[in-house]
Design a protein around this motif. Structure first.
Motif, PDB file in Angstrom:
ATOM      1  N   VAL A   1      -4.881  -7.730  10.390  1.00  0.00           N
ATOM      2  CA  VAL A   1      -4.728  -6.699  11.216  1.00  0.00           C
ATOM      3  C   VAL A   1      -4.436  -5.513  10.496  1.00  0.00           C
ATOM      4  O   VAL A   1      -5.174  -4.429  10.855  1.00  0.00           O
ATOM      5  N   VAL A   2      -3.488  -5.415   9.890  1.00  0.00           N
ATOM      6  CA  VAL A   2      -3.081  -4.356   9.157  1.00  0.00           C
ATOM      7  C   VAL A   2      -3.671  -4.304   7.830  1.00  0.00           C
ATOM      8  O   VAL A   2      -3.385  -3.306   6.976  1.00  0.00           O
TER       9      VAL A   2
ATOM     10  N   LEU B   1       6.756 -10.947  12.469  1.00  0.00           N
ATOM     11  CA  LEU B   1       6.291 -12.308  12.614  1.00  0.00           C
ATOM     12  C   LEU B   1       7.130 -13.058  12.020  1.00  0.00           C
ATOM     13  O   LEU B   1       6.922 -14.178  12.415  1.00  0.00           O
TER      14      LEU B   1
ATOM     15  N   CYS C   1       0.858  -1.205   0.056  1.00  0.00           N
ATOM     16  CA  CYS C   1      -0.069  -0.070  -0.008  1.00  0.00           C
ATOM     17  C   CYS C   1       0.754   1.152  -0.053  1.00  0.00           C
ATOM     18  O   CYS C   1       0.628   2.131  -0.952  1.00  0.00           O
TER      19      CYS C   1
ATOM     20  N   ILE D   1      -9.681  -1.249   8.850  1.00  0.00           N
ATOM     21  CA  ILE D   1      -9.607   0.036   9.281  1.00  0.00           C
ATOM     22  C   ILE D   1     -10.428   0.903   8.570  1.00  0.00           C
ATOM     23  O   ILE D   1     -11.061   1.805   9.250  1.00  0.00           O
TER      24      ILE D   1
ATOM     25  N   THR E   1      -0.275 -11.592  17.819  1.00  0.00           N
ATOM     26  CA  THR E   1      -0.466 -10.629  17.055  1.00  0.00           C
ATOM     27  C   THR E   1      -1.067  -9.318  17.777  1.00  0.00           C
ATOM     28  O   THR E   1      -0.391  -8.322  17.290  1.00  0.00           O
TER      29      THR E   1
ATOM     30  N   THR F   1       2.238   2.690  10.847  1.00  0.00           N
ATOM     31  CA  THR F   1       1.621   1.723  11.665  1.00  0.00           C
ATOM     32  C   THR F   1       1.003   0.764  10.996  1.00  0.00           C
ATOM     33  O   THR F   1       0.767  -0.576  11.332  1.00  0.00           O
ATOM     34  N   THR F   2       0.359   0.997   9.848  1.00  0.00           N
ATOM     35  CA  THR F   2      -0.559   0.002   9.184  1.00  0.00           C
ATOM     36  C   THR F   2       0.401  -0.160   7.962  1.00  0.00           C
ATOM     37  O   THR F   2      -0.322  -0.780   6.978  1.00  0.00           O
ATOM     38  N   ASN F   3       1.429  -0.327   7.988  1.00  0.00           N
ATOM     39  CA  ASN F   3       2.262  -0.828   6.933  1.00  0.00           C
ATOM     40  C   ASN F   3       2.685  -2.541   7.016  1.00  0.00           C
ATOM     41  O   ASN F   3       3.259  -2.619   8.163  1.00  0.00           O
ATOM     42  N   CYS F   4       2.165  -3.161   6.379  1.00  0.00           N
ATOM     43  CA  CYS F   4       2.074  -4.479   6.613  1.00  0.00           C
ATOM     44  C   CYS F   4       3.491  -5.258   6.611  1.00  0.00           C
ATOM     45  O   CYS F   4       3.803  -6.175   7.168  1.00  0.00           O
TER      46      CYS F   4
ATOM     47  N   ILE G   1       1.333  -5.707  17.405  1.00  0.00           N
ATOM     48  CA  ILE G   1       0.828  -4.452  16.733  1.00  0.00           C
ATOM     49  C   ILE G   1       0.578  -3.411  17.735  1.00  0.00           C
ATOM     50  O   ILE G   1       0.656  -2.316  17.574  1.00  0.00           O
TER      51      ILE G   1
ATOM     52  N   LEU H   1       4.626  -5.221  10.559  1.00  0.00           N
ATOM     53  CA  LEU H   1       4.235  -6.395  11.332  1.00  0.00           C
ATOM     54  C   LEU H   1       4.693  -7.695  10.516  1.00  0.00           C
ATOM     55  O   LEU H   1       4.831  -8.484  11.465  1.00  0.00           O
ATOM     56  N   GLY H   2       4.947  -7.626   8.992  1.00  0.00           N
ATOM     57  CA  GLY H   2       5.497  -9.050   8.624  1.00  0.00           C
ATOM     58  C   GLY H   2       6.661  -9.327   9.087  1.00  0.00           C
ATOM     59  O   GLY H   2       6.909 -10.343   9.560  1.00  0.00           O
TER      60      GLY H   2
ATOM     61  N   LEU I   1      -1.727 -10.978   9.543  1.00  0.00           N
ATOM     62  CA  LEU I   1      -1.621  -9.760   8.773  1.00  0.00           C
ATOM     63  C   LEU I   1      -3.090  -9.133   8.567  1.00  0.00           C
ATOM     64  O   LEU I   1      -2.866  -7.970   7.934  1.00  0.00           O
TER      65      LEU I   1
ATOM     66  N   CYS J   1      -5.919  -2.768   5.405  1.00  0.00           N
ATOM     67  CA  CYS J   1      -6.411  -1.212   5.282  1.00  0.00           C
ATOM     68  C   CYS J   1      -8.046  -1.529   5.044  1.00  0.00           C
ATOM     69  O   CYS J   1      -8.711  -0.424   5.570  1.00  0.00           O
TER      70      CYS J   1
END
Lengths: 196, 223
Positions: free
Chosen positions: B105-106, A124, A29, B111, A77, A114-117, A81, A120-121, B103, B108
């Protein structure tokens, strides 16, 4: 990859062979959203390197010393996050106070991370590969570097594409996706390098 | 807003992937077999619906400044539930989707819908919004899977039909031998290009529709 991977293997793999965007599809994204100009792309890349490195380190500690010792692995998870959201917020405040020049350069991209996977990826994946502390940090930083390489490449190509003559319906995202596909094709050349 | 309109918005005119351009990572990454596509689609549908309902229930007591953190927590809770359920009952799916389940969770989409829709709308409308947006997402995933599988490997529905060893295995119905397929479509590149072409197609169709509507309105004005 597994816990026996050496540092050089991890570096090469994170940047070229298993590039986060072109072979694992993590962080697409911001990759598509922030890649229309090369300056913003570089800023986003730097911010991601920074946050991915820090998040890898902190999440490793949280996982090893809190979640595993208390047998709460199923909360991974949620814990990750939360750590990432707090971390991004914290980094933002810290930069605003002490390095205002970098803060104004990164601007709105910081909260978006924060919402960049990819962030988090990577955390994990660190857990999945059961990396130790050093390996996790290296994987985080070089994974971010791979992201930066990808987004800068993409931005420089997109600046040229502005002048190209493509079908009207491909305007905007579709042409960017096709371009990304072609860059990914080039990156596939690296997959011949089997080191891990 | 009525249900019929919401249905049309979720599936076509405001499709989460093709029009709002949200949640692309998973869309490209996991659409290599129909089994993955359906599994992922329904996981997102369930999580999206639950989150929509909960967030719309508590929308009046959430302080505005920390709403994103609360959304993320609610979403992470449901994602963990779905993750554990899949691990327990459909381990094959959990294995093949791997890191893309946590994933969500994030992702988009979830949200985005919480921010754009559930904050302002009552529970009922949010519930249907979750279902229809989730269905729209699932449809796109299924389209991508079918295209990539058919052109890439010449098969249909791998993991669902012709299973050899329980659900999630086997190579599906063979339509033409796999050595004639464009293998490139099953690789990452195929994900990018297929999604690019689908979005382009959507833009083309929507534009054409708009032109038709305009022409009709003009005719009406002339009469």
């Amino acid at each position: 990859m597994n816990a026996n991977a050496t540092i050089i293997e991890i570096v090469l793999s994170a940047i070229f062979i298993n590039n986060f965007i072109f072979s694992q599809f993590l962080g697409c994204c911001p990759f598509l959203g922030c890649s229309s100009k090369i300056d913003t792309a570089a800023g986003m890349g730097l911010a991601v390197i920074f946050v991915m490195g820090l998040a890898s380190a902190i999440c490793w500690i949280v996982n090893e010393y809190i979640l595993v010792t208390l047998h709460l692995e199923f909360l991974q998870t949620i814990a990750y996050i939360l750590v990432i959201a707090v971390l991004v917020q914290f980094v933002e405040m810290f930069l605003k106070k002490s390095v205002p020049s970098l803060y104004s350069a990164l601007g709105i991209y910081l909260p978006l991370i924060t919402t960049n996977c990819a962030v988090l990826g990577v955390v994990l994946l660190n857990t999945q590969y059961s990396f130790n502390f050093l390996q996790s940090v290296v994987y985080g930083v070089t994974g971010g570097a791979g992201f930066m390489l990808a987004i800068c490449l993409m931005a420089s190509v997109r600046e040229k594409i502005e002048f190209a003559d493509y079908p009207e319906s491909f305007n905007g995202f579709p042409i960017a996706l096709v371009t990304a596909g072609l860059i990914a094709l080039a990156f596939m050349g690296f997959s011949g390098m089997k080191i891990v | 807003m009525n249900i019929k309109q919401q249905f049309k918005e979720g599936l076509i005119t405001n499709n989460p992937v093709l029009v709002q351009l949200l949640g692309m990572c998973a869309t490209m990454a996991i659409t290599t077999s129909l089994f993955n596509g359906i599994g992922m689609g329904f996981s997102v549908l369930i999580i999206l619906t639950c989150c929509n309902v909960v967030i719309s229930l508590i929308r009046k007591i959430i302080p505005n400044d920390i709403r994103l953190a609360i959304f993320v927590l609610v979403i992470a809770g449901f994602v963990t539930i779905v993750d554990l359920v899949l691990q327990a009952f459909i381990p094959a799916l959990s294995e093949s989707l791997g890191v893309f389940i946590p994933l969500i969770v994030v992702n988009c989409i979830i949200i985005g819908r919480a921010e754009a829709f559930c904050q302002k709308n009552p529970v009922g409308a949010s519930f249907f919004d979750g279902i229809f947006q989730g269905l729209g997402y699932t449809c796109v995933l299924i389209c991508m899977c079918v295209i990539r599988e058919f052109l890439g490997k010449g098969s249909f529905g791998s993991g669902i039909f012709n299973t050899t060893n329980g659900i999630g295995t086997g190579s599906g119905i063979h339509i033409f031998p796999s050595e004639y397929g464009a293998l490139v479509l099953t690789l990452p590149i195929g994900g990018f290009i297929t999604l690019g072409c689908l979005i382009a197609l959507m833009q083309y169709v929507l534009k054409k529709n708009e032109k038709k509507k305009e022409a009709k309105e003009k005719e009406g004005a002339n009469v």
